[in-house]
Design a protein around this motif. Structure first.
Motif, PDB file in Angstrom:
ATOM      1  N   ALA A 193       9.968  14.983   6.441  1.00  0.00           N
ATOM      2  CA  ALA A 193      10.079  14.254   7.440  1.00  0.00           C
ATOM      3  C   ALA A 193       9.018  13.897   8.335  1.00  0.00           C
ATOM      4  CB  ALA A 193      11.372  14.079   8.134  1.00  0.00           C
ATOM      5  N   ARG A 194       8.558  15.088   8.922  1.00  0.00           N
ATOM      6  CA  ARG A 194       7.699  15.221   9.947  1.00  0.00           C
ATOM      7  C   ARG A 194       6.406  14.243   9.852  1.00  0.00           C
ATOM      8  NH1 ARG A 194       6.788  20.610  13.345  1.00  0.00           N
ATOM      9  NH2 ARG A 194       4.596  20.209  14.347  1.00  0.00           N
ATOM     10  N   PRO A 195       5.586  14.557   8.784  1.00  0.00           N
ATOM     11  CA  PRO A 195       4.309  13.963   8.690  1.00  0.00           C
ATOM     12  C   PRO A 195       4.595  12.217   8.676  1.00  0.00           C
ATOM     13  CG  PRO A 195       4.356  15.578   6.993  1.00  0.00           C
ATOM     14  CD  PRO A 195       5.722  15.427   7.702  1.00  0.00           C
ATOM     15  N   THR A 196       5.431  11.720   8.142  1.00  0.00           N
ATOM     16  CA  THR A 196       5.808  10.351   7.979  1.00  0.00           C
ATOM     17  C   THR A 196       6.447   9.997   9.387  1.00  0.00           C
ATOM     18  OG1 THR A 196       6.445  10.382   5.372  1.00  0.00           O
ATOM     19  CG2 THR A 196       6.962   8.397   6.956  1.00  0.00           C
TER      20      THR A 196
ATOM     21  N   ALA B 104       5.635  11.188  12.063  1.00  0.00           N
ATOM     22  CA  ALA B 104       4.414  11.190  13.249  1.00  0.00           C
ATOM     23  C   ALA B 104       3.461  10.048  13.118  1.00  0.00           C
ATOM     24  CB  ALA B 104       3.492  12.425  12.845  1.00  0.00           C
ATOM     25  N   VAL B 105       3.409   9.460  11.850  1.00  0.00           N
ATOM     26  CA  VAL B 105       2.713   8.213  11.690  1.00  0.00           C
ATOM     27  C   VAL B 105       3.641   6.986  12.178  1.00  0.00           C
ATOM     28  CG1 VAL B 105       1.691   6.617   9.964  1.00  0.00           C
ATOM     29  CG2 VAL B 105       1.508   9.125   9.790  1.00  0.00           C
ATOM     30  N   LEU B 106       4.851   6.996  11.712  1.00  0.00           N
ATOM     31  CA  LEU B 106       5.794   5.772  12.281  1.00  0.00           C
ATOM     32  C   LEU B 106       5.900   5.730  13.847  1.00  0.00           C
ATOM     33  CD1 LEU B 106       8.468   6.198   9.529  1.00  0.00           C
ATOM     34  CD2 LEU B 106       6.803   4.477   9.967  1.00  0.00           C
ATOM     35  N   ALA B 107       5.995   7.011  14.440  1.00  0.00           N
ATOM     36  CA  ALA B 107       5.998   7.054  15.973  1.00  0.00           C
ATOM     37  C   ALA B 107       4.759   6.380  16.534  1.00  0.00           C
ATOM     38  CB  ALA B 107       5.886   8.481  16.382  1.00  0.00           C
TER      39      ALA B 107
ATOM     40  N   PRO C   2       0.835  -1.136  -0.089  1.00  0.00           N
ATOM     41  CA  PRO C   2      -0.003   0.155   0.095  1.00  0.00           C
ATOM     42  C   PRO C   2       0.825   1.132  -0.237  1.00  0.00           C
ATOM     43  CG  PRO C   2      -0.608  -1.368   1.716  1.00  0.00           C
ATOM     44  CD  PRO C   2       0.542  -1.935   1.206  1.00  0.00           C
ATOM     45  N   GLY C   3       0.420   2.274  -0.790  1.00  0.00           N
ATOM     46  CA  GLY C   3       1.056   3.662  -0.686  1.00  0.00           C
ATOM     47  C   GLY C   3       0.235   4.362   0.354  1.00  0.00           C
ATOM     48  N   ILE C   4       1.002   4.997   1.105  1.00  0.00           N
ATOM     49  CA  ILE C   4       0.423   5.821   2.217  1.00  0.00           C
ATOM     50  C   ILE C   4       0.771   7.353   2.148  1.00  0.00           C
ATOM     51  CG2 ILE C   4       0.641   6.105   4.712  1.00  0.00           C
ATOM     52  CD1 ILE C   4      -0.588   3.292   3.706  1.00  0.00           C
ATOM     53  N   MET C   5      -0.185   8.023   2.194  1.00  0.00           N
ATOM     54  CA  MET C   5      -0.059   9.553   2.047  1.00  0.00           C
ATOM     55  C   MET C   5      -0.355   9.970   3.278  1.00  0.00           C
ATOM     56  SD  MET C   5       0.753  12.080   0.118  1.00  0.00           S
ATOM     57  CE  MET C   5       0.417  12.181  -1.459  1.00  0.00           C
ATOM     58  N   PRO C   6       0.845  10.374   4.073  1.00  0.00           N
ATOM     59  CA  PRO C   6       0.492  11.202   5.531  1.00  0.00           C
ATOM     60  C   PRO C   6      -0.110  12.549   5.189  1.00  0.00           C
ATOM     61  CG  PRO C   6       2.735  10.350   5.416  1.00  0.00           C
ATOM     62  CD  PRO C   6       2.051  10.286   3.838  1.00  0.00           C
ATOM     63  N   ILE C   7      -0.907  12.829   6.162  1.00  0.00           N
ATOM     64  CA  ILE C   7      -1.593  14.033   5.938  1.00  0.00           C
ATOM     65  C   ILE C   7      -0.828  15.381   6.501  1.00  0.00           C
ATOM     66  CG2 ILE C   7      -3.808  15.233   6.267  1.00  0.00           C
ATOM     67  CD1 ILE C   7      -5.141  12.780   6.348  1.00  0.00           C
ATOM     68  N   SER C   8      -0.411  16.481   5.923  1.00  0.00           N
ATOM     69  CA  SER C   8       0.070  17.604   6.445  1.00  0.00           C
ATOM     70  C   SER C   8      -0.779  18.948   5.950  1.00  0.00           C
ATOM     71  CB  SER C   8       1.588  17.730   6.196  1.00  0.00           C
ATOM     72  OG  SER C   8       1.934  17.683   4.817  1.00  0.00           O
ATOM     73  N   ASN C   9      -0.695  18.967   4.630  1.00  0.00           N
ATOM     74  CA  ASN C   9      -1.776  20.128   4.234  1.00  0.00           C
ATOM     75  C   ASN C   9      -2.837  19.620   3.570  1.00  0.00           C
ATOM     76  OD1 ASN C   9      -2.484  22.035   2.389  1.00  0.00           O
ATOM     77  ND2 ASN C   9      -0.407  22.716   2.067  1.00  0.00           N
ATOM     78  N   PHE C  10      -3.955  19.980   4.207  1.00  0.00           N
ATOM     79  CA  PHE C  10      -5.157  19.383   3.720  1.00  0.00           C
ATOM     80  C   PHE C  10      -5.591  19.898   2.214  1.00  0.00           C
ATOM     81  CE2 PHE C  10      -9.719  18.157   3.542  1.00  0.00           C
ATOM     82  CZ  PHE C  10      -9.644  16.928   3.668  1.00  0.00           C
ATOM     83  N   SER C  11      -5.439  21.182   2.140  1.00  0.00           N
ATOM     84  CA  SER C  11      -5.963  21.600   0.864  1.00  0.00           C
ATOM     85  C   SER C  11      -4.994  21.245  -0.504  1.00  0.00           C
ATOM     86  CB  SER C  11      -6.012  23.199   0.798  1.00  0.00           C
ATOM     87  OG  SER C  11      -4.779  23.718   1.258  1.00  0.00           O
TER      88      SER C  11
END
Ligand code: FAD
Length: 274
Positions: free
Chosen positions: A263-266, A268-271, A192-201
């Motif tokens: 780095a940060r959004p990914t 945050a998910v990995l943590a 699965p390709g995972i898109m972390p969410i940082s900027n919603f627009s």
């Protein structure tokens, strides 16, 4: 921890290059199986991709895989790039059709990703591990969902070893896709390709272009959170971590993160997954 990989795009300015270095240094601590670097259709970022892959291999010591799209390119150009990647030491390629910018250029000699996969196999045998794209929510230009599944099977039959999906926020779409292609006899891993969410627009714009669905309740919640950046980040990271957990528990063979060079959004998910 399940196998993970990270996708980056090729930086074009010194500032972007410095940012990518910082991001890669932080994400490398999570020991990715490989990293990949996107490729702009129509040749626009052609040399940037090769330069970035070289940098990821040589400066960061990572197994770096170039994305390679065939639309708009000649067989000669594609063959030269493959030779270049082989000489650099690449062992993995993400093989795609790509998209021509609307109204620009001619389709290339290789029409679909399946043609590109066959071309790579013909010239380089088993040298490269070939990844292809998969669409649990159906490719936006597909005639219908079943035709899309058959075209996916054709890419694998042409020699792909593994697939990475378009991002999605509905785990059932992934599980259904995997079941459907297994029923067609496709055995390769589908990551699965995972898109972390940082900027919603920005995410909403991307999703409209690539046909990824954002569930209504997520959209509504994001609207309600509005400009509260911290709350958007927290909600996004919780949502995506929950999705990842469900995918892994349901048998997903790995997770491929679309980092957008951040780095940060990914992280945050990995943590949340550790
Ligand atoms: P294909 O597998 O060729 O499919 C494209 C469409 O054609 C589908 O609708 C399919 O059903 C249909 N089709 C396939 N074969 C046939 C056939 N024989 N007859 C009729 N119809 C057929 N884009 C970039 O420009 N650069 C990138 O770096 C990039 N990286 C990506 C990475 C991943 C993991 C993913 C999921 C997508 C990526 N994309 C990238 C986007 C991708 O290029 C687009 O989604 C593109 O529109 C399709 O590429 P594909 O390789 O999936 O095409």
């Amino acid at each position: 921890m399940t196998a993970i990989s990270f996708e980056f795009f090729p930086p074009k300015t010194d500032e972007q290059r410095a940012q990518l270095d910082r991001t890669v240094a932080r994400l490398a601590r999570h020991r990715p199986e490989f990293v990949s670097c996107t490729f702009g259709a129509g040749g626009s970022t052609l040399s940037y991709t090769a330069d970035t892959v070289r940098h990821l291999l040589q400066r960061h010591g990572l197994d770096a895989a170039p994305h390679l799209s065939c639309v708009g390119g000649s067989c000669e150009e594609i063959a030269a790039l493959l030779d270049q990647y082989r000489a650099l030491g690449c062992r993995r390629i993400v093989a795609l059709r790509g998209d021509l910018p609307s109204g620009m250029g001619q389709p290339g000699e290789l029409r679909y990703a399946s043609d590109l996969v066959a071309f790579i196999r013909k010239r380089h045998g088993d040298h490269f591990r070939i990844e292809v794209a998969a669409y649990p929510e159906t490719h936006p230009q597909a005639d219908d969902a079943l035709a899309d599944l058959r075209h996916f099977r054709a890419k694998v039959a042409a020699g792909a070893d593994s697939a990475i999906t378009q991002y999605f926020y509905n785990a059932d779409a992934y599980f259904h896709f995997v079941d459907a292609v297994r029923a067609l006899g496709v055995e390769v891993p589908i990551v699965p390709g995972i898109m972390p969410i940082s900027n919603f627009s920005q995410l909403r714009r991307f999703s409209a272009q690539c046909g990824a669905e954002i569930p209504r309740w997520v959209e509504k919640k994001m609207q309600a959170l509005g400009d509260d950046v911290e709350a958007v980040r927290e909600f996004g990271a919780d949502l995506v971590a929950k999705l990842c957990r469900r995918l892994v528990e349901g048998g997903a063979p790995g997770l491929h993160f679309y980092t957008l060079n951040l780095a940060r959004p990914t992280q945050a998910v990995l943590a949340r997954l550790q």
